[in-house]
Design a protein around this motif. Sequence first.
Motif, PDB file in Angstrom:
ATOM      1  N   VAL A  96      44.713 -36.498  33.195  1.00 40.09           N
ATOM      2  CA  VAL A  96      44.726 -36.136  31.780  1.00 40.09           C
ATOM      3  C   VAL A  96      44.107 -34.746  31.628  1.00 40.09           C
ATOM      4  O   VAL A  96      42.908 -34.559  31.827  1.00 40.09           O
ATOM      5  CB  VAL A  96      43.924 -37.150  30.930  1.00 40.09           C
ATOM      6  N   GLN A  97      44.934 -33.768  31.293  1.00 40.15           N
ATOM      7  CA  GLN A  97      44.469 -32.397  31.100  1.00 40.15           C
ATOM      8  C   GLN A  97      44.165 -32.188  29.615  1.00 40.15           C
ATOM      9  O   GLN A  97      45.048 -32.187  28.773  1.00 40.15           O
ATOM     10  CB  GLN A  97      45.517 -31.397  31.578  1.00 40.15           C
ATOM     11  N   CYS A  98      42.880 -32.021  29.303  1.00 38.27           N
ATOM     12  CA  CYS A  98      42.457 -31.859  27.905  1.00 38.27           C
ATOM     13  C   CYS A  98      42.537 -30.418  27.425  1.00 38.27           C
ATOM     14  O   CYS A  98      42.613 -30.155  26.230  1.00 38.27           O
ATOM     15  CB  CYS A  98      41.023 -32.352  27.744  1.00 38.27           C
ATOM     16  N   TRP A  99      42.470 -29.483  28.343  1.00 38.22           N
ATOM     17  CA  TRP A  99      42.323 -28.047  28.072  1.00 38.22           C
ATOM     18  C   TRP A  99      41.104 -27.830  27.194  1.00 38.22           C
ATOM     19  O   TRP A  99      40.343 -28.751  26.900  1.00 38.22           O
ATOM     20  CB  TRP A  99      43.601 -27.422  27.507  1.00 38.22           C
ATOM     21  N   HIS A 100      40.846 -26.572  26.816  1.00 33.71           N
ATOM     22  CA  HIS A 100      39.576 -26.301  26.149  1.00 33.71           C
ATOM     23  C   HIS A 100      39.702 -25.337  24.982  1.00 33.71           C
ATOM     24  O   HIS A 100      38.862 -24.467  24.774  1.00 33.71           O
ATOM     25  CB  HIS A 100      38.550 -25.772  27.166  1.00 33.71           C
ATOM     26  N   GLY A 101      40.746 -25.510  24.210  1.00 29.01           N
ATOM     27  CA  GLY A 101      40.824 -24.723  22.991  1.00 29.01           C
ATOM     28  C   GLY A 101      42.240 -24.319  22.624  1.00 29.01           C
ATOM     29  O   GLY A 101      43.151 -24.299  23.459  1.00 29.01           O
ATOM     30  N   THR A 102      42.422 -23.999  21.353  1.00 32.28           N
ATOM     31  CA  THR A 102      43.677 -23.441  20.856  1.00 32.28           C
ATOM     32  C   THR A 102      43.742 -21.980  21.283  1.00 32.28           C
ATOM     33  O   THR A 102      42.808 -21.223  21.023  1.00 32.28           O
ATOM     34  CB  THR A 102      43.746 -23.551  19.324  1.00 32.28           C
ATOM     35  N   PRO A 103      44.803 -21.558  21.945  1.00 34.11           N
ATOM     36  CA  PRO A 103      44.816 -20.203  22.504  1.00 34.11           C
ATOM     37  C   PRO A 103      45.157 -19.099  21.499  1.00 34.11           C
ATOM     38  O   PRO A 103      46.107 -19.225  20.734  1.00 34.11           O
ATOM     39  CB  PRO A 103      45.890 -20.290  23.597  1.00 34.11           C
ATOM     40  N   LEU A 104      44.358 -18.049  21.537  1.00 28.22           N
ATOM     41  CA  LEU A 104      44.705 -16.796  20.853  1.00 28.22           C
ATOM     42  C   LEU A 104      45.330 -15.851  21.868  1.00 28.22           C
ATOM     43  O   LEU A 104      46.416 -15.329  21.669  1.00 28.22           O
ATOM     44  CB  LEU A 104      43.459 -16.146  20.246  1.00 28.22           C
ATOM     45  N   LYS A 105      44.620 -15.664  22.993  1.00 28.71           N
ATOM     46  CA  LYS A 105      45.132 -14.773  24.035  1.00 28.71           C
ATOM     47  C   LYS A 105      46.107 -15.541  24.936  1.00 28.71           C
ATOM     48  O   LYS A 105      46.019 -16.752  25.088  1.00 28.71           O
ATOM     49  CB  LYS A 105      43.986 -14.185  24.849  1.00 28.71           C
ATOM     50  N   ARG A 106      47.024 -14.819  25.531  1.00 31.50           N
ATOM     51  CA  ARG A 106      48.082 -15.432  26.335  1.00 31.50           C
ATOM     52  C   ARG A 106      47.525 -16.079  27.603  1.00 31.50           C
ATOM     53  O   ARG A 106      46.577 -15.580  28.196  1.00 31.50           O
ATOM     54  CB  ARG A 106      49.149 -14.395  26.703  1.00 31.50           C
ATOM     55  N   LEU A 107      48.173 -17.167  28.015  1.00 31.62           N
ATOM     56  CA  LEU A 107      47.750 -17.934  29.173  1.00 31.62           C
ATOM     57  C   LEU A 107      48.840 -17.957  30.237  1.00 31.62           C
ATOM     58  O   LEU A 107      50.029 -17.899  29.936  1.00 31.62           O
ATOM     59  CB  LEU A 107      47.448 -19.385  28.775  1.00 31.62           C
ATOM     60  N   ARG A 108      48.457 -18.036  31.470  1.00 31.94           N
ATOM     61  CA  ARG A 108      49.282 -18.373  32.627  1.00 31.94           C
ATOM     62  C   ARG A 108      50.684 -17.752  32.601  1.00 31.94           C
ATOM     63  O   ARG A 108      50.840 -16.550  32.696  1.00 31.94           O
ATOM     64  CB  ARG A 108      49.308 -19.889  32.780  1.00 31.94           C
ATOM     65  N   TYR A 109      51.737 -18.546  32.422  1.00 35.26           N
ATOM     66  CA  TYR A 109      53.106 -18.028  32.495  1.00 35.26           C
ATOM     67  C   TYR A 109      53.430 -17.055  31.370  1.00 35.26           C
ATOM     68  O   TYR A 109      54.393 -16.297  31.464  1.00 35.26           O
ATOM     69  CB  TYR A 109      54.116 -19.177  32.485  1.00 35.26           C
ATOM     70  N   ASP A 110      52.650 -17.059  30.304  1.00 35.62           N
ATOM     71  CA  ASP A 110      52.931 -16.189  29.165  1.00 35.62           C
ATOM     72  C   ASP A 110      52.264 -14.824  29.285  1.00 35.62           C
ATOM     73  O   ASP A 110      52.470 -13.961  28.431  1.00 35.62           O
ATOM     74  CB  ASP A 110      52.476 -16.865  27.869  1.00 35.62           C
ATOM     75  N   ILE A 111      51.460 -14.623  30.327  1.00 35.47           N
ATOM     76  CA  ILE A 111      50.821 -13.324  30.531  1.00 35.47           C
ATOM     77  C   ILE A 111      51.861 -12.339  31.059  1.00 35.47           C
ATOM     78  O   ILE A 111      52.487 -12.560  32.085  1.00 35.47           O
ATOM     79  CB  ILE A 111      49.647 -13.428  31.524  1.00 35.47           C
TER      80      ILE A 111
END
Length: 419
Positions: free
Chosen positions: A137-152
């Motif tokens: 279960v991946q909870c992650w740690h927040g709503t993203p403002l800056k781009r993540l992973r594949y979107d960088i």
Amino acid sequence: MKKIKAMIIDICKKNVVFRKMIRFFRLFFKKLNYLKYKLKYKVDDKTIFFEVYDGRNYTCSPKAIYEKMLTMKEFKDFKFIWAFNDPSKHDVMKDKRLVIVKTNTKDYYKYISSSKYWIVNSIMDECITKKKGQVYVQCWHGTPLKRLRYDIEVNGAVLNTIEEIRKRNDRDAVKFDYFISPSKYCTEKFTSAFNLIALGKKNIIIEEGYPRNDSLFNRGKKDIDKIKDKLGIPKDKKVICYLPTFRDNQHTSGVGYTYNLAIDFDSLKKRFGKDYVILFKPHYFIANKIDLSKYKNFVYNVANYDEINDIYLASDLLITDYSSVFFDYANLNRPVMFYMYDFDDYKNNLRDFYISLDELPGPIAKTQKELEDYIVNIDKSISKYKKTYDKFNDKYNYLDDGNASERVIRVVFDNLFKK
């Protein structure tokens, strides 16, 4: 050894081929080590493994889920495992079903390999591979403002190319069974950033709100007074929390990601010291120690304080830059300001953003003077951004209501509630 390690990291920064070779052999031997545990221990259907920020803290959605489980009869026969880098530093809610382990030890690998469920909020070690029947279960740690992973698309990271970031993502994301999302917006961004469709993981999203934000709705004034007592801050002054994120290009070999203090605490103290105190908590990646001794009784370093929600609740105003903390903080309907002194460099050379800055629920300051002027005129700022703030919460926080933990638990453990 520290000097040797720093030297190797320096070479890795400059030479991609060398870096890939080092990582390949390091991963090979770690996988070989983990295989011993994977083969030795059977999966226990009633054991749940929790970890936050690679063992750094006791907070976020895993904490909220764990503490909710402690109150539910369906989990009376379960065992709960929490992993920390330094177990002595964390005040975990006690229970006879609880086992605490130190990361990267025999017990750590034993319980990862034998736990039916993994509930974590950040990337797991590449050497950890799942057995049949284990649930990640991946909870992650927040709503993203800056781009993540594949979107960088533009990346100034000193230790990873875009290709390396994407490959590392796939090794982790292919193991996901569930991914928690607090909104339709997040579902869309997480699906893209974590490459979920290509990995056959399109339908793993649990869009039920963020468990991590439950406590923002379930605490009153007495709780906040207790938090202030715990933090050692005065109750007769207003509280600013300053929560900057890390920069991918600020990394010191042998130390880790560092942070160059760009805010002028001297000026803030001179102008606001009579009426305000500041709670300063840098991103968990930041490794360098920042000397704040000259600002005693004005700036309080809460870097080692686990529960970020306590920081939110104790404060009257948030100042951040590109951190996603303001999404969660907005649930409190308290003023937010953005100090983006390096905006152009960050946007063009590091991460870029998912949303238009026009959506931000507060003013953007690019200089110290602008920041201080906004603080002075905070009432005008609140009035000016009222409609933007309400619209922001309607789009990003509409599922947060204090009960997300239970909704998520009922999805992941649906078999327990069908009996």
